[in-house]
Scaffold this motif. Structure first.
Motif, PDB file in Angstrom:
ATOM      1  N   ILE A 125       0.766  -1.087   0.091  1.00  0.00           N
ATOM      2  CA  ILE A 125       0.168   0.117  -0.004  1.00  0.00           C
ATOM      3  C   ILE A 125       0.901   1.079  -0.037  1.00  0.00           C
ATOM      4  N   PHE A 126       1.928   1.303   0.634  1.00  0.00           N
ATOM      5  CA  PHE A 126       2.810   2.436   0.892  1.00  0.00           C
ATOM      6  C   PHE A 126       3.402   2.677  -0.317  1.00  0.00           C
TER       7      PHE A 126
ATOM      8  N   GLU B 167       5.571  11.395   6.966  1.00  0.00           N
ATOM      9  CA  GLU B 167       6.996  11.179   7.077  1.00  0.00           C
ATOM     10  C   GLU B 167       7.285   9.547   7.579  1.00  0.00           C
ATOM     11  N   LYS B 168       6.253   8.812   8.552  1.00  0.00           N
ATOM     12  CA  LYS B 168       6.408   7.792   9.139  1.00  0.00           C
ATOM     13  C   LYS B 168       6.081   6.640   8.078  1.00  0.00           C
ATOM     14  N   GLY B 169       5.062   7.121   7.113  1.00  0.00           N
ATOM     15  CA  GLY B 169       4.481   6.176   6.101  1.00  0.00           C
ATOM     16  C   GLY B 169       5.589   5.896   5.157  1.00  0.00           C
ATOM     17  N   MET B 170       6.374   6.857   4.921  1.00  0.00           N
ATOM     18  CA  MET B 170       7.450   6.900   3.771  1.00  0.00           C
ATOM     19  C   MET B 170       8.609   5.670   4.220  1.00  0.00           C
ATOM     20  N   LEU B 171       8.693   5.636   5.760  1.00  0.00           N
ATOM     21  CA  LEU B 171       9.595   4.700   5.984  1.00  0.00           C
ATOM     22  C   LEU B 171       9.267   3.072   5.868  1.00  0.00           C
ATOM     23  N   LEU B 172       7.968   2.921   5.396  1.00  0.00           N
ATOM     24  CA  LEU B 172       7.664   1.618   4.829  1.00  0.00           C
ATOM     25  C   LEU B 172       7.556   1.534   3.601  1.00  0.00           C
ATOM     26  N   THR B 173       8.175   2.225   2.714  1.00  0.00           N
ATOM     27  CA  THR B 173       8.465   2.023   1.278  1.00  0.00           C
ATOM     28  C   THR B 173       9.609   1.625   1.053  1.00  0.00           C
ATOM     29  N   ASP B 174       9.814   0.928  -0.268  1.00  0.00           N
ATOM     30  CA  ASP B 174      10.832   0.367  -0.506  1.00  0.00           C
ATOM     31  C   ASP B 174      11.825   1.518  -1.074  1.00  0.00           C
ATOM     32  N   LYS B 175      11.563   2.691  -1.290  1.00  0.00           N
ATOM     33  CA  LYS B 175      12.393   3.630  -1.755  1.00  0.00           C
ATOM     34  C   LYS B 175      13.045   4.434  -0.564  1.00  0.00           C
ATOM     35  N   SER B 176      12.630   4.261   0.622  1.00  0.00           N
ATOM     36  CA  SER B 176      13.242   4.958   1.732  1.00  0.00           C
ATOM     37  C   SER B 176      14.683   4.372   2.016  1.00  0.00           C
TER      38      SER B 176
ATOM     39  N   SER C 279      14.576   2.237   4.931  1.00  0.00           N
ATOM     40  CA  SER C 279      13.281   1.552   5.035  1.00  0.00           C
ATOM     41  C   SER C 279      13.089   0.457   5.914  1.00  0.00           C
ATOM     42  N   LEU C 280      12.059   0.528   6.590  1.00  0.00           N
ATOM     43  CA  LEU C 280      11.577  -0.463   7.723  1.00  0.00           C
ATOM     44  C   LEU C 280      10.533  -1.772   7.158  1.00  0.00           C
ATOM     45  N   LYS C 281      10.476  -1.601   6.133  1.00  0.00           N
ATOM     46  CA  LYS C 281       9.493  -2.405   5.230  1.00  0.00           C
ATOM     47  C   LYS C 281       9.898  -3.890   5.673  1.00  0.00           C
ATOM     48  N   GLY C 282      11.213  -4.146   5.317  1.00  0.00           N
ATOM     49  CA  GLY C 282      11.665  -5.522   5.666  1.00  0.00           C
ATOM     50  C   GLY C 282      11.484  -6.063   6.803  1.00  0.00           C
ATOM     51  N   TYR C 283      11.806  -5.064   7.977  1.00  0.00           N
ATOM     52  CA  TYR C 283      11.574  -5.410   9.329  1.00  0.00           C
ATOM     53  C   TYR C 283      10.284  -5.887   9.664  1.00  0.00           C
ATOM     54  N   VAL C 284       9.227  -4.852   9.235  1.00  0.00           N
ATOM     55  CA  VAL C 284       7.847  -5.167   9.443  1.00  0.00           C
ATOM     56  C   VAL C 284       7.354  -6.589   8.938  1.00  0.00           C
ATOM     57  N   LEU C 285       7.917  -6.994   7.726  1.00  0.00           N
ATOM     58  CA  LEU C 285       7.691  -7.930   7.081  1.00  0.00           C
ATOM     59  C   LEU C 285       7.904  -9.150   7.675  1.00  0.00           C
TER      60      LEU C 285
ATOM     61  N   ASN D 129      16.841  -8.257   4.714  1.00  0.00           N
ATOM     62  CA  ASN D 129      16.610  -6.551   4.750  1.00  0.00           C
ATOM     63  C   ASN D 129      16.301  -6.323   6.242  1.00  0.00           C
ATOM     64  N   MET D 130      15.740  -7.054   6.870  1.00  0.00           N
ATOM     65  CA  MET D 130      15.777  -7.012   8.388  1.00  0.00           C
ATOM     66  C   MET D 130      17.067  -6.892   8.941  1.00  0.00           C
ATOM     67  N   MET D 131      17.759  -8.014   8.820  1.00  0.00           N
ATOM     68  CA  MET D 131      19.123  -8.045   9.291  1.00  0.00           C
ATOM     69  C   MET D 131      20.115  -6.754   9.061  1.00  0.00           C
ATOM     70  N   ASN D 132      19.713  -6.329   7.704  1.00  0.00           N
ATOM     71  CA  ASN D 132      20.723  -5.100   7.243  1.00  0.00           C
ATOM     72  C   ASN D 132      20.303  -3.938   8.008  1.00  0.00           C
ATOM     73  N   PHE D 133      18.786  -3.796   8.076  1.00  0.00           N
ATOM     74  CA  PHE D 133      18.390  -2.518   9.069  1.00  0.00           C
ATOM     75  C   PHE D 133      18.849  -2.656  10.372  1.00  0.00           C
ATOM     76  N   VAL D 134      18.965  -3.715  11.100  1.00  0.00           N
ATOM     77  CA  VAL D 134      19.288  -3.775  12.394  1.00  0.00           C
ATOM     78  C   VAL D 134      20.930  -3.534  12.348  1.00  0.00           C
TER      79      VAL D 134
END
Length: 229
Positions: free
Chosen positions: A32-33, A81-90, A93-99, A147-152
């Motif tokens: 969606i984002f 601004e918060k929603g943008m963090l859940l896109t691939d382009k950020s 991005s926290l999208k991988g973390y959420v998934l 993606n989650m591990m990279n973010f962390v």
């Protein structure tokens, strides 16, 4: 609800925590984002793109607006601004973390009681196989995990820690289970005369070497395939 004591409120809030987990997981899983970021910004357009009924989609969009992930103006949605963090382009991005949390962790937590009794890992009971074995077979799941591990890992700022370590000229740094090298990259950029070895499963190798190349570290770091278990 005014008469409910603080401990009852805490227990109720914790018990309902899964709802927020799955709200964000659902929104990210349906992309969606990302669609709104690409200007598919009405519920009618989104419902066609995602292929779900508009009346159902709006039940997902409303709490996203309430939690300030989206803004609605004249039937159109835009990202906060918060929603943008859940896109691939950020960039962060926290999208991988959420998934990962909604698609892997939540399923595992649901099996915690059975796993404790059977002395098995919760993930293996939830999915039927071990996490790393599934990552090897399922490219999409591995990308979510990676993606989650990279973010962390990239969020672990090691500068102060590294400054306290005596220079390690000529030494080799080894990262067991180093994944794609986010931590190793920080070490080698700090200790410019050291070399490195990343040890992880074979299917991680290509992405790890790519990250080392992007950071001009290929000549100073090798990848060794192996199972740290």
């Amino acid at each position: 609800m005014e008469n409910i004591d603080i401990n009852t409120r805490i227990i109720m809030s914790m018990s309902q925590g899964f709802a927020n987990t799955y709200l964000l997981y659902t929104a990210c899983r349906l992309e969606i984002f990302d669609f709104i970021e690409s200007n598919i910004d009405t519920s009618v357009e989104l419902s066609k793109k995602i292929d779900i009924e508009n009346v159902i989609l709006e039940k997902i969009l409303r709490p996203l607006v309430a939690y300030d992930f989206l803004e609605e103006q004249n039937t159109k949605y835009k990202l906060t601004e918060k929603g943008m963090l859940l896109t691939d382009k950020s960039p962060r991005s926290l999208k991988g973390y959420v998934l990962y949390c909604g698609g892997i962790c939540a399923k595992s937590w649901a099996m915690m009681a059975e796993a404790a009794k059977d002395r098995k890992t919760p993930y293996s009971l939830a999915i039927g196989t071990e996490l790393f074995a599934e990552n090897r077979k399922d490219e999409k799941q591995y990308n979510t995990f990676n993606n989650m591990m990279n973010f962390v890992s990239e969020g672990v700022l090691l500068a102060d820690f590294l400054n306290d370590i005596e220079d390690i000229k000529g030494k080799r740094i080894v990262d067991i289970g180093g994944g794609t090298g986010a931590i190793m990259t920080q070490f080698l950029k700090h200790f410019r005369s050291a070399s490195g070895t990343i040890m992880d499963l074979e299917f991680v190798k290509e992405k790890a070497l790519q990250k080392l190349k992007e950071n001009s570290l290929l000549e100073r770091c090798e990848f060794v395939s192996g199972d740290f278990f």
